[in-house]
Design a protein around this motif. Structure first.
Motif, mmCIF file in Angstrom:
data_model
loop_
_atom_site.group_PDB
_atom_site.id
_atom_site.type_symbol
_atom_site.label_atom_id
_atom_site.label_comp_id
_atom_site.label_asym_id
_atom_site.label_seq_id
_atom_site.Cartn_x
_atom_site.Cartn_y
_atom_site.Cartn_z
ATOM 1 N N ALA A 98 0.879 -1.190 0.195
ATOM 2 C CA ALA A 98 0.342 -0.119 0.356
ATOM 3 C C ALA A 98 0.664 1.124 -0.326
ATOM 4 N N ASN A 99 2.232 1.511 0.866
ATOM 5 C CA ASN A 99 2.746 1.888 1.235
ATOM 6 C C ASN A 99 3.891 2.513 -0.006
ATOM 7 N N ASN A 100 4.023 1.268 -1.254
ATOM 8 C CA ASN A 100 4.850 1.447 -1.895
ATOM 9 C C ASN A 100 3.821 2.447 -3.436
ATOM 10 N N HIS A 101 2.326 2.360 -3.577
ATOM 11 C CA HIS A 101 1.521 2.684 -4.928
ATOM 12 C C HIS A 101 0.575 4.180 -4.048
ATOM 13 N N ILE A 102 1.262 4.031 -3.203
ATOM 14 C CA ILE A 102 0.358 5.179 -2.651
ATOM 15 C C ILE A 102 1.029 6.419 -2.838
ATOM 16 N N ASN A 103 2.256 6.249 -2.706
ATOM 17 C CA ASN A 103 4.179 6.851 -2.833
ATOM 18 C C ASN A 103 3.922 6.994 -4.359
ATOM 19 N N ASN A 104 3.799 6.101 -4.687
ATOM 20 C CA ASN A 104 3.813 5.797 -6.538
ATOM 21 C C ASN A 104 2.796 6.865 -7.290
ATOM 22 N N THR A 105 1.733 7.093 -6.576
ATOM 23 C CA THR A 105 0.596 7.922 -7.233
ATOM 24 C C THR A 105 1.164 9.162 -6.902
ATOM 25 N N LEU A 106 1.732 9.338 -6.291
ATOM 26 C CA LEU A 106 1.900 11.012 -5.223
ATOM 27 C C LEU A 106 3.502 11.292 -6.610
ATOM 28 N N HIS A 107 3.683 10.529 -7.044
ATOM 29 C CA HIS A 107 4.940 10.346 -7.755
ATOM 30 C C HIS A 107 4.988 11.019 -9.372
ATOM 31 N N TYR A 108 3.695 10.316 -9.569
ATOM 32 C CA TYR A 108 3.152 10.329 -11.093
ATOM 33 C C TYR A 108 2.477 11.772 -11.606
ATOM 34 N N ILE A 109 1.730 11.942 -10.162
ATOM 35 C CA ILE A 109 1.216 13.233 -9.768
ATOM 36 C C ILE A 109 1.893 14.469 -10.071
ATOM 37 N N ASN A 110 2.848 14.679 -9.504
ATOM 38 C CA ASN A 110 4.225 15.726 -9.616
ATOM 39 C C ASN A 110 4.581 15.573 -10.757
ATOM 40 N N LEU A 111 5.006 14.173 -11.784
ATOM 41 C CA LEU A 111 5.340 14.766 -12.495
ATOM 42 C C LEU A 111 4.722 15.426 -13.753
ATOM 43 N N LEU A 112 3.040 14.436 -13.537
ATOM 44 C CA LEU A 112 1.863 15.131 -14.871
ATOM 45 C C LEU A 112 1.563 16.663 -14.204
ATOM 46 N N GLU A 113 1.376 16.812 -13.118
ATOM 47 C CA GLU A 113 1.327 18.501 -12.623
ATOM 48 C C GLU A 113 1.482 19.379 -13.342
ATOM 49 N N TYR A 133 -2.929 12.846 1.695
ATOM 50 C CA TYR A 133 -2.992 13.104 3.493
ATOM 51 C C TYR A 133 -2.988 11.147 4.022
ATOM 52 N N TYR A 134 -3.821 10.317 2.600
ATOM 53 C CA TYR A 134 -3.463 9.300 2.345
ATOM 54 C C TYR A 134 -2.092 8.608 3.468
ATOM 55 N N SER A 135 -1.161 8.957 2.657
ATOM 56 C CA SER A 135 -0.026 8.710 2.873
ATOM 57 C C SER A 135 1.044 9.264 3.938
ATOM 58 N N LEU A 136 0.225 9.833 4.472
ATOM 59 C CA LEU A 136 0.875 10.897 6.721
ATOM 60 C C LEU A 136 -0.417 9.667 7.394
ATOM 61 N N GLN A 137 -1.211 9.412 6.853
ATOM 62 C CA GLN A 137 -2.001 8.586 7.531
ATOM 63 C C GLN A 137 -1.645 7.063 7.831
ATOM 64 N N LEU A 138 -1.136 6.800 6.749
ATOM 65 C CA LEU A 138 -0.641 5.492 6.359
ATOM 66 C C LEU A 138 0.428 5.156 7.597
ATOM 67 N N SER A 139 1.510 6.032 7.469
ATOM 68 C CA SER A 139 2.807 5.982 8.092
ATOM 69 C C SER A 139 2.569 5.790 9.975
ATOM 70 N N SER A 140 1.396 6.493 10.159
ATOM 71 C CA SER A 140 1.548 6.401 11.363
ATOM 72 C C SER A 140 0.288 5.082 11.755
ATOM 73 N N GLN A 141 -0.179 4.589 11.609
ATOM 74 C CA GLN A 141 -1.688 3.173 10.788
ATOM 75 C C GLN A 141 -0.524 2.084 11.325
ATOM 76 N N TYR A 142 1.045 2.244 10.568
ATOM 77 C CA TYR A 142 2.375 1.252 10.671
ATOM 78 C C TYR A 142 2.773 1.325 11.813
ATOM 79 N N TYR A 143 2.653 2.288 12.409
ATOM 80 C CA TYR A 143 3.825 1.965 14.155
ATOM 81 C C TYR A 143 2.862 1.647 15.030
ATOM 82 N N PHE A 144 1.506 1.989 14.533
ATOM 83 C CA PHE A 144 -0.155 1.251 15.442
ATOM 84 C C PHE A 144 0.030 -0.326 15.711
ATOM 85 N N VAL A 145 0.691 -1.102 14.027
ATOM 86 C CA VAL A 145 0.549 -2.258 13.750
ATOM 87 C C VAL A 145 1.248 -2.797 14.537
#
Length: 398
Positions: A98-113, A133-145
């Motif tokens: 999930a983390n890889n794909h949300i980061n890829n999403t943001l990477h492609y967005i920045n390239l296309l913007e 925001y989803y990317s930041l939220q995911l990081s917090s969830q990781y440490y909780f798990v």
């Protein structure tokens, strides 16, 4: 209706509805599996669209972004699902995807913007902010798990460290969600605050476990039990706070009930320690009311015993102060004829400062003054003495 009868938009709407329902209703976690399967079906539709319009670069770039986002959604559902059924290794494996794909999403967005046209720029930036925001939220969830996983393995120090990191991430998220709220559902701010309270609750639970079980015959039994119950009560309070903030999460009510049952069992089995509990938690009205609800007669008895214990502290500290003052004045009386006036005034000043300090110690021992105020009183006494010292010396030099 079968998912094959739905168009892509309907398919995604159905998947998001299942995901959101499972996010709030803990017992609906099977919907996370259903949602991940529907997201997977949506990915196949995106692949068909991608192949159909492969000669239109800008269109394909947008499809690429959406595919990465849907892959994130698929694996994020599995990340949460496996966490809830306590299969932590599978959960963490899906977190990584999930983390890889949300980061890829943001990477492609920045390239296309830079090449995005004005007619779709607003929608494009809306998605960018939401997914950031989803990317930041995911990081917090990781440490909780990770905190839960280490607790399950009885690695309590590692568990506390991860919960602490999750708390810090949640604090950042509390500020961040205010920025991204225009791109999120209105309940997100409450949800983040409720999650923050639950992470603190889990942290306190592990602290109570880390104190360990101890035999009743041990001299430290009472001290450790009091600290254990204090941490459990702290966890319970934060769980209740979470329920007040976001009552939609029914599971937290079950958690709070279990925590209170455990606390009350410990209190019921150790009524002889209630005077100490009352002394430690006297400022917490809810805790005191809880003691009364368990056994009012024992509470009154403990309150009286606590009063006797406190009186003993006052008597001991009072005797200590009187003896200290007597010694100081006896010394001053003894040396008064041997000193010059200046020296006598200096000695008297020292004596007065010592009297103030011993009085402050009495207040500290009796619990009538807090640690920070105790230190302030000492500092003021010393500052006052040394401030006046120069003027006294000048006077005697005249």
């Amino acid at each position: 209706m079968h998912t094959k009868d739905l168009n892509l938009d309907q398919l995604l709407e159905h998947a998001f509805a299942l995901r959101n329902q499972a996010g709030i209703k803990y017992t609906s976690f099977e919907n996370l599996i259903k949602a991940s399967e529907i997201f997977n079906e949506a990915l196949k539709r995106y692949d068909q669209i991608y192949n159909t319009y492969k000669d239109i670069p800008i269109h394909n770039d947008l499809i690429k972004i959406n595919r990465e986002h849907i892959r994130y959604e698929k694996y994020n559902c599995l990340f949460i699902y496996y966490h809830r059924i306590h299969k932590y290794e599978k959960s963490l494996a899906n977190f990584q995807l999930a983390n890889n794909h949300i980061n890829n999403t943001l990477h492609y967005i920045n390239l296309l913007e830079p090449s995005i046209k004005d007619n779709i720029r607003e929608d494009f930036l809306y998605d960018k902010n939401r997914w950031t925001y989803y990317s930041l939220q995911l990081s917090s969830q990781y440490y909780f798990v990770m905190g839960d996983f280490e607790k399950c393995k009885n690695n309590l120090t590692a568990s506390l460290d991860n919960y602490k990191k999750s708390i810090n991430e949640q604090l950042v998220l509390l500020e961040t969600v205010k920025i991204y709220l225009p791109y999120l559902e209105p309940h997100y701010e409450r949800l983040v605050l409720a999650n923050y309270e639950m992470v603190i609750s889990n942290y306190a639970i592990v602290k109570s476990i880390s104190l360990g079980s101890i035999d009743k015959s041990s001299k430290l039994y009472g001290t450790i039990l009091i600290e254990t119950v204090t941490e459990l009560w702290n966890a319970y309070v934060h769980t209740i706070n979470s329920i007040y903030i976001f009552p939609e999460i029914e599971q937290n009510i079950v958690v709070a009930e279990n925590q209170l049952t455990k606390i009350n069992n410990l209190l019921s089995k150790n009524k002889n320690l209630w005077p100490q509990f009352i002394a430690k938690m006297k400022q917490d009205d809810a805790f005191i009311e809880n003691l009364k609800s368990i056994d009012m007669k024992n509470y009154k008895r403990a309150l009286n015993n606590g009063g006797h214990i406190q009186m003993k502290k006052y008597i001991i500290s009072g005797i200590f102060t009187l003896i200290s003052i007597s010694i100081i004045f006896a010394l001053l009386a003894t040396v008064s004829n041997l000193l010059t006036p200046l020296q006598f005034f200096l000695m008297s000043g020292v004596g007065i400062v010592l009297i103030v300090i011993t009085s402050a110690i009495q207040l500290k021992i009796s619990g009538q003054i807090k640690e920070e105020n105790f230190m302030k009183l000492i500092q003021i006494s010393l500052d006052k003495y040394f401030k006046d010292l120069k003027s006294i010396i000048k006077y005697f030099k005249k």
